[in-house]
Design an enzyme around this catalytic site. Structure first.
Site, mmCIF file in Angstrom:
data_model
loop_
_atom_site.group_PDB
_atom_site.id
_atom_site.type_symbol
_atom_site.label_atom_id
_atom_site.label_comp_id
_atom_site.label_asym_id
_atom_site.label_seq_id
_atom_site.Cartn_x
_atom_site.Cartn_y
_atom_site.Cartn_z
ATOM 1 N N LYS A 176 0.824 -1.225 0.000
ATOM 2 C CA LYS A 176 0.000 0.000 0.000
ATOM 3 C C LYS A 176 0.858 1.275 0.000
ATOM 4 O O LYS A 176 2.071 1.231 0.262
ATOM 5 C CB LYS A 176 -0.930 -0.041 1.219
ATOM 6 C CG LYS A 176 -1.975 -1.162 1.150
ATOM 7 C CD LYS A 176 -2.956 -1.082 2.323
ATOM 8 C CE LYS A 176 -4.016 -2.167 2.222
ATOM 9 N NZ LYS A 176 -5.022 -2.057 3.324
ATOM 10 N N TYR A 191 -12.555 -2.059 -3.887
ATOM 11 C CA TYR A 191 -13.093 -2.074 -2.521
ATOM 12 C C TYR A 191 -14.625 -1.935 -2.498
ATOM 13 O O TYR A 191 -15.179 -1.539 -1.468
ATOM 14 C CB TYR A 191 -12.448 -0.966 -1.696
ATOM 15 C CG TYR A 191 -11.049 -1.324 -1.196
ATOM 16 C CD1 TYR A 191 -10.853 -2.387 -0.319
ATOM 17 C CD2 TYR A 191 -9.938 -0.595 -1.588
ATOM 18 C CE1 TYR A 191 -9.586 -2.711 0.148
ATOM 19 C CE2 TYR A 191 -8.659 -0.906 -1.115
ATOM 20 C CZ TYR A 191 -8.498 -1.970 -0.251
ATOM 21 O OH TYR A 191 -7.243 -2.285 0.219
ATOM 22 N N PHE A 196 -15.530 4.045 6.534
ATOM 23 C CA PHE A 196 -14.169 4.409 6.134
ATOM 24 C C PHE A 196 -13.944 4.334 4.627
ATOM 25 O O PHE A 196 -12.827 4.560 4.164
ATOM 26 C CB PHE A 196 -13.143 3.544 6.880
ATOM 27 C CG PHE A 196 -13.281 2.050 6.671
ATOM 28 C CD1 PHE A 196 -12.803 1.445 5.513
ATOM 29 C CD2 PHE A 196 -13.868 1.245 7.644
ATOM 30 C CE1 PHE A 196 -12.927 0.075 5.319
ATOM 31 C CE2 PHE A 196 -13.990 -0.128 7.460
ATOM 32 C CZ PHE A 196 -13.517 -0.713 6.294
ATOM 33 N N ARG A 215 -2.080 -14.177 4.871
ATOM 34 C CA ARG A 215 -2.788 -13.467 5.940
ATOM 35 C C ARG A 215 -2.078 -13.649 7.272
ATOM 36 O O ARG A 215 -2.066 -12.740 8.112
ATOM 37 C CB ARG A 215 -4.258 -13.880 5.984
ATOM 38 C CG ARG A 215 -4.950 -13.401 4.699
ATOM 39 C CD ARG A 215 -6.413 -13.175 4.747
ATOM 40 N NE ARG A 215 -6.943 -12.282 5.740
ATOM 41 C CZ ARG A 215 -7.395 -11.058 5.482
ATOM 42 N NH1 ARG A 215 -7.285 -10.526 4.261
ATOM 43 N NH2 ARG A 215 -7.946 -10.339 6.411
ATOM 44 N N THR A 261 -5.622 -6.551 10.937
ATOM 45 C CA THR A 261 -5.861 -5.287 10.216
ATOM 46 C C THR A 261 -5.272 -4.098 10.965
ATOM 47 O O THR A 261 -4.601 -3.247 10.376
ATOM 48 C CB THR A 261 -7.389 -5.078 10.049
ATOM 49 O OG1 THR A 261 -7.955 -6.238 9.448
ATOM 50 C CG2 THR A 261 -7.672 -3.861 9.174
ATOM 51 N N ARG A 304 2.335 -6.145 9.447
ATOM 52 C CA ARG A 304 1.626 -4.971 9.974
ATOM 53 C C ARG A 304 2.178 -4.550 11.337
ATOM 54 O O ARG A 304 2.317 -3.357 11.611
ATOM 55 C CB ARG A 304 0.123 -5.250 10.005
ATOM 56 C CG ARG A 304 -0.481 -5.164 8.591
ATOM 57 C CD ARG A 304 -1.859 -5.725 8.528
ATOM 58 N NE ARG A 304 -2.557 -5.373 7.293
ATOM 59 C CZ ARG A 304 -3.704 -5.929 6.910
ATOM 60 N NH1 ARG A 304 -4.267 -6.871 7.643
ATOM 61 N NH2 ARG A 304 -4.283 -5.549 5.783
ATOM 62 N N ASN A 324 -2.016 0.399 6.667
ATOM 63 C CA ASN A 324 -1.524 -0.844 7.261
ATOM 64 C C ASN A 324 -0.677 -1.679 6.294
ATOM 65 O O ASN A 324 -0.591 -2.895 6.410
ATOM 66 C CB ASN A 324 -2.683 -1.642 7.871
ATOM 67 C CG ASN A 324 -3.729 -2.035 6.853
ATOM 68 O OD1 ASN A 324 -3.590 -1.742 5.673
ATOM 69 N ND2 ASN A 324 -4.776 -2.702 7.308
ATOM 70 N N HIS A 331 -2.346 -5.375 1.600
ATOM 71 C CA HIS A 331 -3.634 -6.047 1.413
ATOM 72 C C HIS A 331 -3.357 -7.492 1.063
ATOM 73 O O HIS A 331 -2.370 -7.784 0.369
ATOM 74 C CB HIS A 331 -4.427 -5.404 0.263
ATOM 75 C CG HIS A 331 -5.566 -6.272 -0.212
ATOM 76 N ND1 HIS A 331 -6.782 -6.278 0.400
ATOM 77 C CD2 HIS A 331 -5.618 -7.210 -1.196
ATOM 78 C CE1 HIS A 331 -7.566 -7.183 -0.207
ATOM 79 N NE2 HIS A 331 -6.882 -7.758 -1.170
ATOM 80 N N GLU A 341 -9.585 -10.950 -7.536
ATOM 81 C CA GLU A 341 -8.664 -9.815 -7.364
ATOM 82 C C GLU A 341 -7.474 -9.907 -8.321
ATOM 83 O O GLU A 341 -7.027 -8.891 -8.862
ATOM 84 C CB GLU A 341 -8.211 -9.747 -5.901
ATOM 85 C CG GLU A 341 -9.361 -9.366 -4.980
ATOM 86 C CD GLU A 341 -9.018 -9.398 -3.493
ATOM 87 O OE1 GLU A 341 -9.912 -9.110 -2.684
ATOM 88 O OE2 GLU A 341 -7.860 -9.709 -3.151
HETATM 89 P P1 RTP Z 1 -7.333 -6.121 3.615
HETATM 90 O O1 RTP Z 1 -8.715 -6.356 3.053
HETATM 91 O O2 RTP Z 1 -6.697 -4.855 3.125
HETATM 92 O O3 RTP Z 1 -6.452 -7.294 3.505
HETATM 93 O O4 RTP Z 1 -7.461 -5.881 5.162
HETATM 94 P P2 RTP Z 1 -8.411 -6.580 6.158
HETATM 95 O O5 RTP Z 1 -9.178 -7.681 5.531
HETATM 96 O O6 RTP Z 1 -7.543 -6.864 7.347
HETATM 97 O O7 RTP Z 1 -9.378 -5.370 6.483
HETATM 98 P P3 RTP Z 1 -10.816 -5.000 5.903
HETATM 99 O O8 RTP Z 1 -11.761 -5.003 7.026
HETATM 100 O O9 RTP Z 1 -11.113 -5.811 4.682
HETATM 101 O O10 RTP Z 1 -10.603 -3.489 5.496
HETATM 102 C C1 RTP Z 1 -9.971 -3.159 4.271
HETATM 103 C C2 RTP Z 1 -8.993 -2.042 4.499
HETATM 104 O O11 RTP Z 1 -9.689 -0.848 4.883
HETATM 105 C C3 RTP Z 1 -8.890 -0.092 5.787
HETATM 106 N N1 RTP Z 1 -9.625 0.076 7.027
HETATM 107 N N2 RTP Z 1 -9.744 1.232 7.631
HETATM 108 N N3 RTP Z 1 -10.436 3.307 9.420
HETATM 109 C C4 RTP Z 1 -10.832 2.056 9.672
HETATM 110 O O12 RTP Z 1 -11.460 1.757 10.669
HETATM 111 C C5 RTP Z 1 -10.457 1.013 8.731
HETATM 112 N N4 RTP Z 1 -10.792 -0.262 8.820
HETATM 113 C C6 RTP Z 1 -10.251 -0.858 7.738
HETATM 114 C C7 RTP Z 1 -7.595 -0.845 5.994
HETATM 115 O O13 RTP Z 1 -6.637 -0.342 5.057
HETATM 116 C C8 RTP Z 1 -7.997 -2.272 5.655
HETATM 117 O O14 RTP Z 1 -6.892 -3.056 5.282
HETATM 118 MG MG MG Z 2 -10.351 -7.511 3.660
#
Ligand code: RTP
Ligand code: MG
Length: 140
Positions: free
Chosen positions: A11, A51, A59, A87, A93, A104, A114, A117, A128
């Site tokens: 990222k 996304y 967010f 993962r 996250t 991370r 973070n 992805h 993807e």
């Molecule tokens: P990713 O999809 O990027 O692998 O991450 P993840 O599953 O751990 O997290 P996800 O819930 O799918 O959220 C996607 C991305 O959105 C951003 N995010 N910001 N501000 C916030 O509360 C928040 N929560 C998530 C992060 O960049 C996250 O990786």
């Molecule tokens: Mg995710």
């Protein structure tokens, strides 16, 4: 365990801090092989499309801003049980909740910035990968 593929993004917070190599080394040390890689600046349309599942989340707007704020490196990773392996090395996250030794925990700045992805299922990995790569760009 079968050799499978997953999709990864380094990222903008990581490319800005010149951590492309550091992230890739952690992925490789975890047993993953980079079989496709390109550095791009995501368009707003690409980020919104990628996304789309998060469209209703509070967010979403900030996330699209962040993901288009600088270069990213999109990659296809191959290895045994690649989705889970990736993962596991990414960590939670929120870097504050991520295990020591994960990307991370060691490198990320915040829950949003973070650093990486990673696809969350084999099905989403295929979707993807196809979003960013043509089949002939992937060399296993
Ligand atoms: P990713 O999809 O990027 O692998 O991450 P993840 O599953 O751990 O997290 P996800 O819930 O799918 O959220 C996607 C991305 O959105 C951003 N995010 N910001 N501000 C916030 O509360 C928040 N929560 C998530 C992060 O960049 C996250 O990786
Ligand atoms: Mg995710």
């Amino acid at each position: 365990m079968a050799v499978t593929r997953t999709f990864s993004i380094i990222k903008p917070d990581a490319t800005r801090r010149n951590l492309t190599g550091a992230v890739t080394k952690m992925l490789e040390d975890a047993g993953l092989r980079v079989v496709a890689s390109k550095r791009i600046r995501m368009t707003r349309e690409q980020a919104e499309g990628f996304y789309a599942v998060h469209k209703e989340r509070p967010f979403f707007g900030e996330l699209v801003e962040f993901m288009t704020s600088g270069p990213v490196v999109v990659q296809v990773l191959e290895g045994e049980d690649a989705v889970k392996r990736n993962r596991d090395i990414m960590g939670a996250t929120n870097p504050a909740n991520a295990e020591p030794g994960t990307i991370r925990r060691e490198l990320a700045e915040s829950i949003e910035a973070n650093s990486v992805h990673g696809s969350d299922s084999d099905e989403n990995a295929a979707i993807e990968i196809a979003f960013f790569f043509q089949p002939d760009e992937i060399v296993g």
